[in-house]
Design a protein around this motif. Structure first.
Motif, short mmCIF file in Angstrom:
data_model
loop_
_atom_site.label_atom_id
_atom_site.label_comp_id
_atom_site.label_asym_id
_atom_site.label_seq_id
_atom_site.Cartn_x
_atom_site.Cartn_y
_atom_site.Cartn_z
N GLY A 183 0.80 -1.22 0.00
CA GLY A 183 0.00 0.00 0.00
C GLY A 183 0.83 1.26 0.00
O GLY A 183 0.35 2.33 0.38
N GLY A 184 2.09 1.17 -0.44
CA GLY A 184 2.96 2.33 -0.49
C GLY A 184 2.76 3.17 -1.74
O GLY A 184 1.88 2.88 -2.56
N LYS A 185 3.59 4.19 -1.89
CA LYS A 185 3.47 5.11 -3.02
C LYS A 185 4.86 5.51 -3.51
O LYS A 185 5.88 5.15 -2.94
N ARG A 186 4.87 6.27 -4.60
CA ARG A 186 6.09 6.92 -5.07
C ARG A 186 6.19 8.26 -4.36
O ARG A 186 5.21 9.01 -4.29
N LEU A 187 7.35 8.59 -3.83
CA LEU A 187 7.57 9.88 -3.20
C LEU A 187 8.36 10.76 -4.16
O LEU A 187 9.49 10.44 -4.53
N LEU A 188 7.75 11.85 -4.53
CA LEU A 188 8.34 12.76 -5.51
C LEU A 188 8.95 13.97 -4.81
O LEU A 188 8.26 14.68 -4.07
N ILE A 189 10.23 14.19 -4.99
CA ILE A 189 10.91 15.39 -4.49
C ILE A 189 10.94 16.40 -5.64
O ILE A 189 11.61 16.17 -6.65
N PRO A 190 10.21 17.49 -5.54
CA PRO A 190 10.14 18.44 -6.65
C PRO A 190 11.49 19.08 -6.96
O PRO A 190 12.22 19.49 -6.05
N VAL A 191 11.82 19.14 -8.21
CA VAL A 191 13.00 19.87 -8.67
C VAL A 191 12.56 20.79 -9.81
O VAL A 191 11.58 20.52 -10.50
N VAL A 192 13.28 21.86 -10.01
CA VAL A 192 12.91 22.83 -11.04
C VAL A 192 13.20 22.26 -12.43
O VAL A 192 14.04 21.36 -12.58
N PRO A 193 12.51 22.75 -13.45
CA PRO A 193 12.74 22.27 -14.81
C PRO A 193 14.21 22.41 -15.21
O PRO A 193 14.87 23.38 -14.85
N GLY A 194 14.68 21.43 -15.95
CA GLY A 194 16.05 21.45 -16.42
C GLY A 194 17.01 20.68 -15.54
O GLY A 194 18.14 20.40 -15.96
N VAL A 195 16.58 20.33 -14.32
CA VAL A 195 17.40 19.52 -13.43
C VAL A 195 16.98 18.07 -13.60
O VAL A 195 15.81 17.73 -13.43
N ASP A 196 17.95 17.22 -13.93
CA ASP A 196 17.64 15.81 -14.19
C ASP A 196 17.06 15.15 -12.95
O ASP A 196 15.90 14.75 -12.91
N SER A 197 17.86 15.02 -11.90
CA SER A 197 17.42 14.36 -10.68
C SER A 197 18.41 14.68 -9.58
O SER A 197 19.45 15.30 -9.83
N LEU A 198 18.10 14.24 -8.38
CA LEU A 198 19.00 14.44 -7.26
C LEU A 198 19.94 13.25 -7.11
O LEU A 198 19.60 12.12 -7.48
N ASN A 199 21.09 13.51 -6.54
CA ASN A 199 21.99 12.44 -6.15
C ASN A 199 21.25 11.51 -5.19
O ASN A 199 20.47 11.96 -4.35
N SER A 200 21.47 10.20 -5.30
CA SER A 200 20.72 9.25 -4.49
C SER A 200 20.93 9.47 -2.99
O SER A 200 19.99 9.32 -2.19
N ALA A 201 22.14 9.84 -2.59
CA ALA A 201 22.40 10.09 -1.17
C ALA A 201 21.64 11.32 -0.69
O ALA A 201 21.10 11.33 0.43
N MET A 202 21.56 12.35 -1.52
CA MET A 202 20.82 13.55 -1.15
C MET A 202 19.33 13.25 -1.05
O MET A 202 18.65 13.71 -0.13
N ALA A 203 18.81 12.50 -2.01
CA ALA A 203 17.39 12.16 -1.99
C ALA A 203 17.06 11.34 -0.75
O ALA A 203 16.03 11.59 -0.10
#
Length: 229
Positions: A183-203
């Protein structure tokens, strides 16, 4: 191995699952954050770098002796290490259904991911070989349909486990299936357009300390309610 009583006393109903994390610096940093946030334990699936590799130890800065680490787990055995009623959430900035499920406000600010950033490369290749579009296969149940929510909305009502994937391969299909089954979900950390994604350790750090904040607020509310007749 025994752990400091003070650390165990402050542990939270919050677990971390590392999914195919191969960078030793990232894993060490994640373990350090897990210990700092008060995770009850960290589970490492098969494919993760050895937790006791020298570079991981160096980046962990003693975290190995602060939080229990269980390594080399097959996905089938992961549920055996989760407390009853645990909900599994996946850290996924590029959820397939993010654009459809996030609010209009999020879309207005560009807080959604472009399909080209999806990390299911091997599954995309399989889809292409069979001549079928990824999204069509997903709608047919090929990928678990997990609801997407912002990371700062309440997701710690029940014991929670957060899955963080490696930056090369991303989340495994098994992690999504486990999240769906609990019953879990995807957790989305918002980033501004143009940024691919966060480093896994930071996330991982952002999610763990957000979970800690939510749990603290819940305890404060309970204490306040009990103080009034």
């Amino acid at each position: 191995m025994t752990y400091p009583k003070n650390q165990l006393h402050h542990s939270l109903p919050l677990l971390l699952i590392c999914d195919n994390l191969r960078d030793p610096g990232n894993l060490g940093t994640i373990l350090r954050s897990a210990a700092g946030a008060g995770c009850s334990k960290v589970l490492l699936t098969k494919g993760c770098v050895d937790a006791w590799e020298p570079k991981v130890l160096r980046a962990g800065m003693g975290a190995h002796f602060q939080v229990p680490i269980i390594s080399n787990l097959e996905w089938e055995s992961v549920p055996n290490y989760l407390p009853p009623d645990t909900r599994v959430y996946v850290a996924d900035n590029c959820g397939l259904y993010a654009q459809a499920q996030m609010s209009n406000k999020a879309s207005d600010h560009g807080w959604v991911c472009d399909r080209r950033y999806l990390k299911f490369h091997k599954y995309e290749e399989e889809a292409e070989e069979e001549g079928k579009d990824l999204e069509i296969r997903a709608r047919k149940g090929w990928l678990p349909e997990l609801e997407v929510q912002s990371y700062d909305l309440d997701w710690t009502q029940a014991p929670a486990a957060v899955v963080v994937g490696g930056e090369t391969h991303g989340l495994s299909l098994e992690s999504l299936q486990l999240a769906e089954s609990t019953g879990g979900k995807r957790l989305l950390i918002p980033v501004v357009p143009g940024v691919d994604s966060l480093n896994s350790a930071m996330a991982a750090s952002i999610l763990l300390f957000e979970g800690k904040r939510q749990l603290r607020v819940r305890v404060e509310h309970l204490s306040r309610d009990r103080s009034y007749p």
